[in-house]
Enzyme design. Structure first.
Site, PDB file in Angstrom:
ATOM      1  N   HIS A 647       5.770-112.611  -7.089  1.00  0.00           N
ATOM      2  CA  HIS A 647       6.651-113.747  -7.414  1.00  0.00           C
ATOM      3  C   HIS A 647       7.384-113.546  -8.735  1.00  0.00           C
ATOM      4  CE1 HIS A 647       3.334-115.712  -9.843  1.00  0.00           C
ATOM      5  NE2 HIS A 647       4.380-116.088 -10.536  1.00  0.00           N
ATOM      6  N   ASP A 701       0.695-111.848  -3.067  1.00  0.00           N
ATOM      7  CA  ASP A 701       1.515-111.947  -4.284  1.00  0.00           C
ATOM      8  C   ASP A 701       1.248-110.752  -5.208  1.00  0.00           C
ATOM      9  OD1 ASP A 701       3.175-112.858  -6.234  1.00  0.00           O
ATOM     10  OD2 ASP A 701       1.910-114.556  -6.855  1.00  0.00           O
ATOM     11  N   GLY A 793       3.621-117.923 -17.381  1.00  0.00           N
ATOM     12  CA  GLY A 793       3.837-116.789 -18.290  1.00  0.00           C
ATOM     13  C   GLY A 793       2.707-115.780 -18.217  1.00  0.00           C
ATOM     14  N   SER A 795       1.401-115.047 -15.251  1.00  0.00           N
ATOM     15  CA  SER A 795       1.542-114.479 -13.909  1.00  0.00           C
ATOM     16  C   SER A 795       1.740-112.978 -13.955  1.00  0.00           C
ATOM     17  CB  SER A 795       2.762-115.081 -13.222  1.00  0.00           C
ATOM     18  OG  SER A 795       2.436-116.347 -12.772  1.00  0.00           O
ATOM     19  N   GLY A 796       1.170-112.295 -12.978  1.00  0.00           N
ATOM     20  CA  GLY A 796       1.315-110.846 -12.900  1.00  0.00           C
ATOM     21  C   GLY A 796       0.268-110.110 -13.710  1.00  0.00           C
TER      22      GLY A 796
END
Ligand code: 4AZ
Length: 844
Positions: A647, A701, A793, A795-796
């Site tokens: 995402h 994701d 922030g 995320s990932g």
């Protein structure tokens, strides 16, 4: 810094006067020589004397070279109140003859005061007068001392004792005609930072009634403030008025050590009159306002070499001092009401005393609930030593911080006095409180009374949460249908059953979690087999799970839960990868194990968000969109490859997040504001988003990023270990989340990499909590009581799971229902499900 911006200029003297106060009497060896007498005894005495002289000389030489050379400048700032002078307008301007004449007198008097003190005489260099204000006349000064290393504390004590003695000196009998009657002297060490700036600018403003003057940092709002600069604004109001300073914007670097605005209730930067130090960003909807106690205020601003932000803008006006004290304290009656500190929710003024007398109908008592309570100036943040600003109620001094509304006081009669006191330094936002008339027998009308006398709403009792703080709202409960009944009588939310955390305290909530009866073994596929079949050498579950971790080394039929070696044989050990023991016949479980270790030892870890140590998570990457900044996190898995969330790399309107050229990636980064030597910046060659990523459900994701050129591993850049597809991240295991994301829901991003410990949450429990949105490609982790979580922030970024002395990438930060909410875990892409895809695309 040139600290002599106004007033009589002073050039420090390093000449005779300073030299002459050294320890020269002690080295007067001629006197010693005169005592010589003839004869043997004389010779002996002579020898003794000679050796004494030599010893003294050696001592002096040591002192001279070691200590005397090692002196340094120490500056004190302060104010004195001169009673026998009348303020003249000319004193506002340092170039007038009146200013100069009085300044000269003050400097003389200061010299006398310091040189009369044996402890200070030898170190005193000189003073300068910075400004005067009314009252009768207050002189603001700066004094310089040259102090040998190690003596600072003694000089500080001596200087502050002069403050206490100032009153006594007035009655000194040998006063001269132009002697100044000094009633008060307040001195403190000058903040060292103020001496180190390259550039300085000084401004003065005298506000007029009904007039507003704007002050702003140089360049605001068109350009960021300049580096390494000190600015100072001397603000004055007319006599009988106080200065009001209303910020309109403050946007400085977040660390006050680098850039700061500091405000004083004085005309010199004296710590004893500091009101507040500000840095960072204040929301435009709640910019702070400050008041002085007298008719002067000093605003200072210091910036260092790096990171210049927009700065500040503020309105200066004057209000009558009387208007402020009128709104402070009163007689309050009736059954209920509210009262607050002056200027609430802005900062209360310094040097204030307010008295409220609350009277409720007879036969009742007064309950005062402080809904917001902020009297947490430096030194009394913990609410223990309320010597500075405080609230006095029921003979108790209150200070510190309480924003939960749990600070409650109940009187013994129908009258109670509440006193508020603010001293000369450091102010805070104060309090707002409600009072109500209650029966002394029922201090919590319509609420539950905790044993510690707190009151909580009835619907918070027996809900599994310790709302009272002493657990009394969770005792003797009849559990509702939404709760489980623990063997010890506590009720806990049903969702907490089988989440791997012992919420009951007696483990009842973690028992019978497999659904199999006692005497039965619960297989990973949910089947129940007799406990006797566990580790009996045959695959009774069908997925071999009853034969896992049975000790020894044996091969099993390969299933979804057994580890597969390179030679395609499956072994009975759970999570054998990189555990230091070769378990596969071909030793392939110990191949490619240069991963998941940090190269520094770090401090003990605490549950909850906090700064990570530099290099503690060397696989953490910050993904920046060019010219915009940090957007997502990622993890290093190879010299050329990163793992992030799909995402993060989906196009959004005009922003082409899927285009490798949009990104700049930072490896070895600790603080978003410091580009240290360990930092490596790379562009991207390609982004591979998972082909099955579903942007509605966030299923699959995960994405891979290939760097334009490989990085070399270092102390600050290391890959995290990838788990085998069968790796078991057990429910209840502690894992780490890291990132520069928001530190609270809707909040701003962190500057320094944050870390927090969370736990793997049972998949079934999680799916119930997240209303059936959890797919098998997702993993849940969090703290169900709330307060710890990943956020926007992050995320990932990695969900790092410690196994032995390595960390494995259990998950990729994906989504959640808000951040850190009760019963809302964070959701992560389950890396085990993508292990083969990662291998296929990257070769890692
Ligand atoms: C986000 O918006 C986000 N609480 C990431 C993680 C979580 C929520 C939001 C988990 O990037």
């Amino acid at each position: 810094m040139d600290y002599m911006d106004s007033g009589s200029k002073y050039t420090p003297k390093m000449g005779k006067e300073f030299e002459s106060v050294q320890f020269l009497q002690a080295s007067d060896n001629k006197k010693l020589e005169k005592k010589k007498s003839p004869g043997k005894r004389g010779a002996l005495i002579g020898m003794v004397i000679l050796s004494t002289v030599v010893a003294i000389m050696i001592g002096l030489l040591v002192w001279h070279f070691h200590f005397r050379e090692n002196t340094h400048e120490r500056m004190y700032t302060g104010s004195i109140k001169i009673d026998n002078q009348v303020f003249q307008d000319a004193y506002e301007n340092s170039s007038t003859p009146e200013f100069k004449a009085l300044a000269e007198q003050v400097v003389k008097q200061l010299k006398t005061t310091y040189t009369n003190d044996a402890r200070l005489k030898k170190y005193y260099v000189g003073s300068t007068v910075q400004a005067f204000s009314e009252g009768s006349v207050i002189a603001y000064f700066l004094s310089e001392f040259k102090i040998p290393a190690g003596q600072e504390v003694f000089v500080d004590i001596a200087v502050s004792s002069l403050d206490n003695n100032a009153r006594k000196s007035v009655s000194s009998p040998n006063r001269q005609a132009n002697h100044l009657d000094i009633k008060e002297m307040k001195t403190s060490v000058l903040d060292k930072r103020l001496l180190s700036f390259k550039e300085q600018a000084f401004f003065s403003e005298h506000t007029k009634p009904n007039e507003i003057v704007w002050i702003k940092s140089p360049g605001f709002p068109d350009s960021p403030y300049t580096e390494n600069t000190f600015n100072q604004w001397k603000l004055r109001a007319d006599r009988g008025n106080i200065v009001k300073l209303e910020f309109d914007t403050i946007n400085l670097e977040p660390d006050c050590k680098n850039d700061f605005v500091k405000i004083y209730d004085s005309l010199v930067a004296t710590e004893s009159r500091a009101l507040v130090e500000l840095c960072g960003y204040f929301s435009p909807s709640a910019p702070p306002t400050f008041y002085s106690s007298g008719n002067v205020m000093l605003v200072t601003m210091g910036t260092n070499e790096e990171h210049n932000f927009p700065g500040f803008q503020a309105k200066v006006s004057q209000v009558s001092r009387g208007s402020m004290s009128q709104s402070c304290g009163s007689k309050l009656t009736g059954k209920t009401g509210r009262f607050s500190t002056p200027n609430f929710p802005h900062y209360y003024p310094p040097n204030m005393d307010c008295d409220w007398e609350i009277q409720v109908p007879e036969n009742k008592v007064v309950k005062v609930t402080f809904e917001m309570f902020l009297l947490a100036e430096p030194g009394q943040e913990d609410g223990k030593n309320c010597n500075k600003d405080y609230v006095m109620i029921n003979n108790k001094k209150l200070c510190g911080k309480n924003l939960e509304g749990t600070l409650v006081e109940i009187s013994k009669t129908n009258v109670v006095k509440v006193q508020f006191h603010s001293d000369n330094s450091y102010v805070d936002r104060g309090f707002t409180a409600v009072y109500e008339a209650i029966e002394s027998t029922d201090p919590c009308p319509n609420q539950f009374l905790c044993k510690n006398r707190w009151c909580v709403n009835h619907n918070l009792t027996c809900d599994g949460w310790n709302d009272c703080g002493d657990m009394t709202d969770e005792l003797n409960c009849k559990c509702s249908s939404d709760s489980i009944t623990c063997a010890n009588g506590l009720c806990k939310p049903k969702f907490w059953k089988c989440d791997g955390v012992n919420d009951c305290g007696d483990n009842t909530d973690e028992m019978n979690c497999g659904g199999c009866s006692s005497g039965e073994f619960t297989c990973k596929n949910g089947k129940c087999v007799s406990e006797k079949k566990h580790c009996d050498g045959s695959n009774d579950c069908g997925d071999s799970s009853d034969e896992l971790d049975c000790g020894g080394r044996s091969e099993l039929q390969c299933t979804d839960v057994t580890y597969k070696c390179k030679n395609n044989k499956c072994i009975n050990k759970v999570n054998p990868e990189c555990d230091g023991t070769p378990d596969c016949g071909d030793r392939s479980d110990e191949e490619n194990c240069d991963c998941g270790t940090k190269k520094f030892k770090s401090a003990t870890r605490i549950v909850g968000g906090q700064d990570a140590d530099d290099g503690e998570f060397p696989w953490q990457v910050s993904l920046h969109v060019k010219r915009y900044g940090h957007v997502c996190g990622a993890s290093v898995i190879g010299t050329k490859w990163l793992v992030t969330a799909a995402h993060c790399v989906q196009d959004d309107g005009n922003i082409k997040f899927s285009d490798p050229k949009s990104w700049e990636v930072y490896l070895g980064l600790h603080s978003q504001q410091k580009q240290g030597s360990s930092l490596v910046k790379r562009n991207l060659k390609q982004i591979i988003s998972h082909p099955s990523y579903n942007h509605h459900t966030f299923d699959n994701d995960i994405a891979l990023m290939e760097l334009e050129s490989p990085v070399s591993y270092s102390d600050h850049i290391q890959p995290i270990c990838l788990p085998a597809p069968q790796h078991d991240f057990k429910t209840g295991n502690n894992v780490w989340i890291t990132g520069w994301g928001a530190t609270r829901e809707g909040g701003s991003a962190a500057v320094v990499l944050q870390k927090a410990q969370v736990r793997i949450i049972n998949r079934t429990v999680c799916n119930e909590l997240m209303r059936g949105q959890i797919t098998s490609r997702m993993l849940c982790a969090g703290v169900l009581t709330g307060g710890v979580d990943a956020c926007q922030g992050d995320s990932g970024g990695p969900l790092s799971s410690p196994e032995g002395n390595r960390m494995f990438l259990a998950g990729v930060v994906s989504w959640g229902d808000g951040c850190a909410r009760r019963n809302k875990p964070g959701i992560y892409a389950a890396v085990t499900k993508f292990r083969d895809w990662i291998q296929e695309k990257t070769g890692v």
